[in-house]
Design a protein around this motif. Structure first.
Motif, PDB file in Angstrom:
ATOM      1  N   ALA A 188       4.871  52.477  10.907  1.00 53.04           N
ATOM      2  CA  ALA A 188       6.008  52.904  10.979  1.00 53.04           C
ATOM      3  C   ALA A 188       5.958  54.354  11.941  1.00 53.04           C
ATOM      4  CB  ALA A 188       6.248  53.515   9.669  1.00 53.04           C
ATOM      5  N   ASN A 189       4.874  54.984  12.138  1.00 54.98           N
ATOM      6  CA  ASN A 189       5.082  56.130  13.045  1.00 54.98           C
ATOM      7  C   ASN A 189       4.945  55.566  14.261  1.00 54.98           C
ATOM      8  OD1 ASN A 189       4.774  58.239  10.954  1.00 54.98           O
ATOM      9  ND2 ASN A 189       2.701  57.928  10.809  1.00 54.98           N
ATOM     10  N   ILE A 190       4.336  54.618  14.689  1.00 58.46           N
ATOM     11  CA  ILE A 190       4.222  53.888  15.929  1.00 58.46           C
ATOM     12  C   ILE A 190       5.848  53.509  16.209  1.00 58.46           C
ATOM     13  CG2 ILE A 190       3.423  51.820  17.401  1.00 58.46           C
ATOM     14  CD1 ILE A 190       0.683  52.249  15.993  1.00 58.46           C
ATOM     15  N   GLU A 191       6.201  52.664  15.408  1.00 57.33           N
ATOM     16  CA  GLU A 191       7.500  51.947  15.681  1.00 57.33           C
ATOM     17  C   GLU A 191       8.813  53.240  15.875  1.00 57.33           C
ATOM     18  OE1 GLU A 191       7.207  47.480  13.506  1.00 57.33           O
ATOM     19  OE2 GLU A 191       8.653  49.083  12.843  1.00 57.33           O
ATOM     20  N   SER A 192       8.634  54.274  15.297  1.00 58.39           N
ATOM     21  CA  SER A 192       9.446  55.326  15.390  1.00 58.39           C
ATOM     22  C   SER A 192       9.267  56.307  16.580  1.00 58.39           C
ATOM     23  CB  SER A 192       9.405  56.241  14.066  1.00 58.39           C
ATOM     24  OG  SER A 192       8.297  56.973  14.039  1.00 58.39           O
ATOM     25  N   GLY A 193       8.177  56.092  17.151  1.00 56.84           N
ATOM     26  CA  GLY A 193       7.761  56.837  18.495  1.00 56.84           C
ATOM     27  C   GLY A 193       7.095  58.076  17.802  1.00 56.84           C
ATOM     28  N   ARG A 194       6.820  58.453  16.661  1.00 58.23           N
ATOM     29  CA  ARG A 194       6.143  59.608  16.429  1.00 58.23           C
ATOM     30  C   ARG A 194       4.870  59.385  16.764  1.00 58.23           C
ATOM     31  NH1 ARG A 194       9.398  58.972  11.489  1.00 58.23           N
ATOM     32  NH2 ARG A 194       7.681  57.641  10.539  1.00 58.23           N
ATOM     33  N   VAL A 195       4.163  58.642  17.053  1.00 58.29           N
ATOM     34  CA  VAL A 195       2.577  58.321  17.197  1.00 58.29           C
ATOM     35  C   VAL A 195       2.647  57.152  18.511  1.00 58.29           C
ATOM     36  CG1 VAL A 195       0.346  57.360  16.520  1.00 58.29           C
ATOM     37  CG2 VAL A 195       1.690  58.840  14.977  1.00 58.29           C
ATOM     38  N   THR A 196       1.644  57.318  19.335  1.00 59.47           N
ATOM     39  CA  THR A 196       1.517  56.528  20.563  1.00 59.47           C
ATOM     40  C   THR A 196       0.328  55.733  20.174  1.00 59.47           C
ATOM     41  OG1 THR A 196       2.442  58.225  22.181  1.00 59.47           O
ATOM     42  CG2 THR A 196       1.080  56.298  22.955  1.00 59.47           C
ATOM     43  N   PRO A 197       0.418  54.388  20.157  1.00 55.33           N
ATOM     44  CA  PRO A 197      -1.026  53.647  19.876  1.00 55.33           C
ATOM     45  C   PRO A 197      -1.974  53.861  20.646  1.00 55.33           C
ATOM     46  CG  PRO A 197       0.933  52.194  20.622  1.00 55.33           C
ATOM     47  CD  PRO A 197       1.601  53.492  20.483  1.00 55.33           C
ATOM     48  N   GLY A 198      -3.288  53.754  20.172  1.00 55.00           N
ATOM     49  CA  GLY A 198      -4.416  54.040  21.009  1.00 55.00           C
ATOM     50  C   GLY A 198      -4.684  52.769  21.919  1.00 55.00           C
ATOM     51  N   ASP A 199      -5.718  52.854  22.741  1.00 58.92           N
ATOM     52  CA  ASP A 199      -6.117  51.629  23.370  1.00 58.92           C
ATOM     53  C   ASP A 199      -6.625  50.832  22.840  1.00 58.92           C
ATOM     54  OD1 ASP A 199      -5.412  53.112  25.906  1.00 58.92           O
ATOM     55  OD2 ASP A 199      -7.300  53.613  26.074  1.00 58.92           O
ATOM     56  N   THR A 200      -7.506  50.694  21.672  1.00 61.02           N
ATOM     57  CA  THR A 200      -8.015  49.680  20.862  1.00 61.02           C
ATOM     58  C   THR A 200      -6.928  48.974  20.041  1.00 61.02           C
ATOM     59  OG1 THR A 200      -9.904  51.155  20.696  1.00 61.02           O
ATOM     60  CG2 THR A 200      -9.721  49.252  19.027  1.00 61.02           C
ATOM     61  N   LEU A 201      -5.780  49.758  19.506  1.00 54.02           N
ATOM     62  CA  LEU A 201      -4.740  49.115  18.912  1.00 54.02           C
ATOM     63  C   LEU A 201      -4.048  48.473  19.849  1.00 54.02           C
ATOM     64  CD1 LEU A 201      -3.483  48.708  16.043  1.00 54.02           C
ATOM     65  CD2 LEU A 201      -1.851  50.439  16.725  1.00 54.02           C
ATOM     66  N   ILE A 202      -3.961  48.771  20.884  1.00 56.81           N
ATOM     67  CA  ILE A 202      -2.924  48.224  22.056  1.00 56.81           C
ATOM     68  C   ILE A 202      -3.654  47.058  22.498  1.00 56.81           C
ATOM     69  CG2 ILE A 202      -2.154  48.215  24.441  1.00 56.81           C
ATOM     70  CD1 ILE A 202      -1.457  51.269  24.215  1.00 56.81           C
ATOM     71  N   LYS A 203      -4.979  46.681  22.733  1.00 58.54           N
ATOM     72  CA  LYS A 203      -5.728  45.728  22.999  1.00 58.54           C
ATOM     73  C   LYS A 203      -5.847  44.764  21.864  1.00 58.54           C
ATOM     74  CE  LYS A 203      -8.836  47.956  26.339  1.00 58.54           C
ATOM     75  NZ  LYS A 203     -10.143  48.449  26.562  1.00 58.54           N
ATOM     76  N   LEU A 204      -5.928  44.906  20.870  1.00 54.80           N
ATOM     77  CA  LEU A 204      -5.956  44.305  19.587  1.00 54.80           C
ATOM     78  C   LEU A 204      -4.553  43.618  19.660  1.00 54.80           C
ATOM     79  CD1 LEU A 204      -7.416  42.947  17.275  1.00 54.80           C
ATOM     80  CD2 LEU A 204      -6.942  44.693  15.727  1.00 54.80           C
ATOM     81  N   LEU A 205      -3.434  44.245  19.731  1.00 53.70           N
ATOM     82  CA  LEU A 205      -2.042  43.792  19.579  1.00 53.70           C
ATOM     83  C   LEU A 205      -1.981  42.768  20.525  1.00 53.70           C
ATOM     84  CD1 LEU A 205       0.781  44.498  18.315  1.00 53.70           C
ATOM     85  CD2 LEU A 205       1.177  45.767  20.290  1.00 53.70           C
ATOM     86  N   LEU A 216      -5.648  39.806  29.204  1.00 56.39           N
ATOM     87  CA  LEU A 216      -6.825  40.643  29.009  1.00 56.39           C
ATOM     88  C   LEU A 216      -8.251  40.051  29.275  1.00 56.39           C
ATOM     89  CD1 LEU A 216      -6.425  42.011  25.454  1.00 56.39           C
ATOM     90  CD2 LEU A 216      -6.503  43.461  27.488  1.00 56.39           C
ATOM     91  N   SER A 217      -9.328  40.722  29.693  1.00 57.95           N
ATOM     92  CA  SER A 217     -10.457  40.145  30.304  1.00 57.95           C
ATOM     93  C   SER A 217     -11.082  39.579  29.155  1.00 57.95           C
ATOM     94  CB  SER A 217     -11.411  41.069  30.917  1.00 57.95           C
ATOM     95  OG  SER A 217     -11.753  41.969  30.161  1.00 57.95           O
ATOM     96  N   GLU A 218     -11.964  38.460  29.284  1.00 54.30           N
ATOM     97  CA  GLU A 218     -12.654  37.992  27.984  1.00 54.30           C
ATOM     98  C   GLU A 218     -13.572  39.176  27.290  1.00 54.30           C
ATOM     99  OE1 GLU A 218     -12.776  35.010  26.645  1.00 54.30           O
ATOM    100  OE2 GLU A 218     -11.078  34.714  27.850  1.00 54.30           O
ATOM    101  N   GLN A 219     -14.270  40.191  28.194  1.00 48.70           N
ATOM    102  CA  GLN A 219     -14.827  41.224  27.554  1.00 48.70           C
ATOM    103  C   GLN A 219     -14.071  42.247  26.653  1.00 48.70           C
ATOM    104  OE1 GLN A 219     -16.644  44.155  30.270  1.00 48.70           O
ATOM    105  NE2 GLN A 219     -18.288  44.674  28.746  1.00 48.70           N
ATOM    106  N   ASP A 220     -12.627  42.386  27.255  1.00 44.33           N
ATOM    107  CA  ASP A 220     -11.943  43.265  26.385  1.00 44.33           C
ATOM    108  C   ASP A 220     -11.373  42.417  25.178  1.00 44.33           C
ATOM    109  OD1 ASP A 220     -11.750  45.199  28.316  1.00 44.33           O
ATOM    110  OD2 ASP A 220      -9.779  44.595  29.131  1.00 44.33           O
ATOM    111  N   ILE A 221     -11.125  41.167  25.011  1.00 43.21           N
ATOM    112  CA  ILE A 221     -10.885  40.407  24.001  1.00 43.21           C
ATOM    113  C   ILE A 221     -12.012  40.585  23.176  1.00 43.21           C
ATOM    114  CG2 ILE A 221     -10.376  38.027  23.035  1.00 43.21           C
ATOM    115  CD1 ILE A 221      -8.886  37.550  25.744  1.00 43.21           C
ATOM    116  N   LYS A 222     -13.000  40.352  23.381  1.00 42.50           N
ATOM    117  CA  LYS A 222     -14.361  40.340  22.549  1.00 42.50           C
ATOM    118  C   LYS A 222     -14.608  41.738  22.001  1.00 42.50           C
ATOM    119  CE  LYS A 222     -19.395  39.557  22.694  1.00 42.50           C
ATOM    120  NZ  LYS A 222     -20.616  39.124  23.405  1.00 42.50           N
ATOM    121  N   LEU A 223     -14.490  42.821  22.734  1.00 46.35           N
ATOM    122  CA  LEU A 223     -14.482  44.055  22.298  1.00 46.35           C
ATOM    123  C   LEU A 223     -13.248  44.380  21.031  1.00 46.35           C
ATOM    124  CD1 LEU A 223     -15.364  46.254  25.399  1.00 46.35           C
ATOM    125  CD2 LEU A 223     -16.741  45.841  23.378  1.00 46.35           C
TER     126      LEU A 223
END
Length: 130
Positions: free
Chosen positions: A31-48, A71-78
């Motif tokens: 909810a906070n990400i969708e409303s713009g109150r919070v910017t998602p971190g790199d880990t969440l973005i990669k997972l998304l 995404l690279s294979e290493q990024d996907i694995k991480l």
């Protein structure tokens, strides 16, 4: 980016709770990400990007095709590793891994290089013992 994340969830017909569970975060975090109150971190973005096969450039800018993940294979694995650590954050092993990761981020590069050599040596020793 928040509107595009909301669009992904909407296109998949997932509730914020269901979407968050897939990504290992709470409904409130979504909810906070969708409303713009919070910017998602790199880990969440990669997972998304990995979980929903989303193009990073489209997610960041809105330009291009949303359905091509580069995404690279290493990024996907991480992303998989971090997702597993986050989802099962109560296990003793995962708590230790989180502590190690937090500690490593505080080190200078020369110490990270030494740690990489040490970790590789431990993995090689374990494999030889099999």
């Amino acid at each position: 980016m928040n509107a595009r994340i909301k669009k992904i969830r909407g296109d998949l017909k997932l509730t914020q709770e269901e979407f968050g569970k897939i990504l290992g975060v709470s409904r409130n975090a979504i909810a906070n990400i969708e409303s713009g109150r919070v910017t998602p971190g790199d880990t969440l973005i990669k997972l998304l990007l990995k979980e929903f096969n989303i193009d990073k450039h489209w997610l960041e800018t809105g330009e291009g095709n949303p359905g091509e993940n580069h995404l690279s294979e290493q990024d996907i694995k991480l992303a998989d590793i971090f997702a597993n650590i986050t989802v099962d954050s109560n296990s003793s092993k995962n708590k230790k891994i989180k502590n190690i990761i937090e500690t490593v981020f505080m080190l200078d590069e020369e110490y990270i290089d030494a740690l990489e050599v040490l970790a590789s040596g431990l993995v090689n020793k374990k494999e030889k013992a099999k």
